[in-house]
Design a protein around this motif. Structure first.
Motif, PDB file in Angstrom:
ATOM      1  N   CYS A   1      -4.432  -0.025  -0.062  1.00  0.00           N
ATOM      2  CA  CYS A   1      -5.179  -1.132   0.642  1.00  0.00           C
ATOM      3  C   CYS A   1      -6.539  -0.670   0.978  1.00  0.00           C
ATOM      4  O   CYS A   1      -6.974   0.535   1.045  1.00  0.00           O
TER       5      CYS A   1
ATOM      6  N   CYS B   1       0.294   3.799   0.817  1.00  0.00           N
ATOM      7  CA  CYS B   1      -0.103   4.978   2.040  1.00  0.00           C
ATOM      8  C   CYS B   1       0.512   4.295   3.457  1.00  0.00           C
ATOM      9  O   CYS B   1       1.299   5.053   4.113  1.00  0.00           O
ATOM     10  N   CYS B   2       0.170   3.062   3.715  1.00  0.00           N
ATOM     11  CA  CYS B   2       0.371   2.734   5.118  1.00  0.00           C
ATOM     12  C   CYS B   2       1.498   1.579   4.935  1.00  0.00           C
ATOM     13  O   CYS B   2       2.261   1.060   5.934  1.00  0.00           O
TER      14      CYS B   2
ATOM     15  N   CYS C   1       0.732  -1.062  -0.165  1.00  0.00           N
ATOM     16  CA  CYS C   1       0.011   0.007  -0.066  1.00  0.00           C
ATOM     17  C   CYS C   1       1.003   1.360   0.093  1.00  0.00           C
ATOM     18  O   CYS C   1       1.900   1.502   0.667  1.00  0.00           O
TER      19      CYS C   1
ATOM     20  N   CYS D   1      -6.964   1.836   3.721  1.00  0.00           N
ATOM     21  CA  CYS D   1      -6.559   3.328   3.511  1.00  0.00           C
ATOM     22  C   CYS D   1      -7.487   3.782   2.531  1.00  0.00           C
ATOM     23  O   CYS D   1      -7.845   5.015   2.725  1.00  0.00           O
TER      24      CYS D   1
HETATM   25 ZN   LIG Z   1      -2.986   1.078   3.319  1.00  0.00          ZN
END
Ligand SMILES: [Zn+2]
Ligand SMILES: [Zn+2]
Length: 253
Positions: free
Chosen positions: A36, A22-23, A20, A39
């Motif tokens: 994901c 973002c995370c 992901c 997110c």
């Molecule tokens: Zn994520």
């Protein structure tokens, strides 16, 4: 330098879609935007009641159809659009793009911004609305250390997905400004005054053009206004603004 360029190319050809963006959690290839499920769900998407001027998500306790900021400031740009209300998820993506040298994230952000516009307009409508994409330029010293302008990368991917033409950078910073963080809205405006100019070659096609300015984040709109002012002074017929994230609709004391 050579290694950095190679790393950059590798990242653009093989974006980290196994994790992901973002995370960092492992995901499968089918996830949209390389994000994901968690997110995607927790990002505060700008859907619902939006400010009719700048496009940001209106606060639940704001009964009007414009945000508090737009009621306090007469913006130079015509209309704004955005994808999310700035929070921890989009901040993680923008920081990774700006400070961790992860330009592949620009593809995901560019696709999200394209889908935002395509959720409201057809490709044909966009093509007849805009002649020119205008990435917000970065300061030359930041460009030197980072090696790319994140807004220009985003604009390139945005262009790929919308079919709008991308002509590269249109503007440049002609004055180095101090960091904007912590400044009041009025100080931001003073700080930015006179800091953008057209790149010489852009003068040939700016007259009468309808422009869409592209940036990662809009906070008070001071940057958007400064750029819109320069574009209008140089003959632009219309200037709209599109950001990935916009600050929340709150009353400024
Ligand atoms: Zn994520
Ligand atoms: Zn607004």
């Amino acid at each position: 330098m050579f290694k950095n360029l190679m790393e950059m190319l590798a990242e653009r050809i093989y974006p980290g879609e196994l994790y992901c963006l973002c995370c960092g959690k492992a995901i499968d290839w089918s996830r949209p935007y390389g994000l994901c499920d968690s997110c995607m769900t927790n990002m505060k998407w700008a859907t619902g009641r939006l400010c009719k001027k700048c496009g940001k998500l209106l606060s639940e306790n704001n009964p009007e159809d414009t945000c508090y900021n737009c009621r306090a400031i007469a913006h130079n740009f015509n209309h704004g659009y955005t994808c999310t209300e700035y929070g921890i998820h989009d901040r993680a993506m923008v920081y990774a793009l700006k400070y961790d040298e992860k330009p592949a994230i620009a593809r995901s952000i560019g696709e999200i911004m394209a889908d935002r516009m395509l959720s409201e307009f057809t490709k044909e409508e966009l093509a007849s609305s805009y002649d020119l994409l205008v990435p917000v330029p970065v300061a030359s010293e930041r460009l030197a250390t980072r090696g790319y302008n994140q807004a220009a990368l985003i604009a390139e991917y945005f262009a790929d997905h919308t079919g709008l033409p991308f002509r590269g950078e249109v503007m440049r910073r002609c004055k180095e400004t101090t960091a904007m963080k912590g400044l009041t809205p009025a100080e931001r405006r003073r700080n930015l005054s006179g800091s953008f100019a057209l790149i010489g070659s852009a003068r040939d096609y700016i007259d009468g053009a309808s422009c869409l300015v592209i940036d990662d984040i809009m906070t008070t709109g001071a940057t958007a206004d400064e750029i819109a002012g320069v574009l209008y002074e140089n003959g632009a017929a219309n200037v709209d603004f599109l950001s990935f994230a916009s600050g929340a609709d709150v009353i400024k004391s």
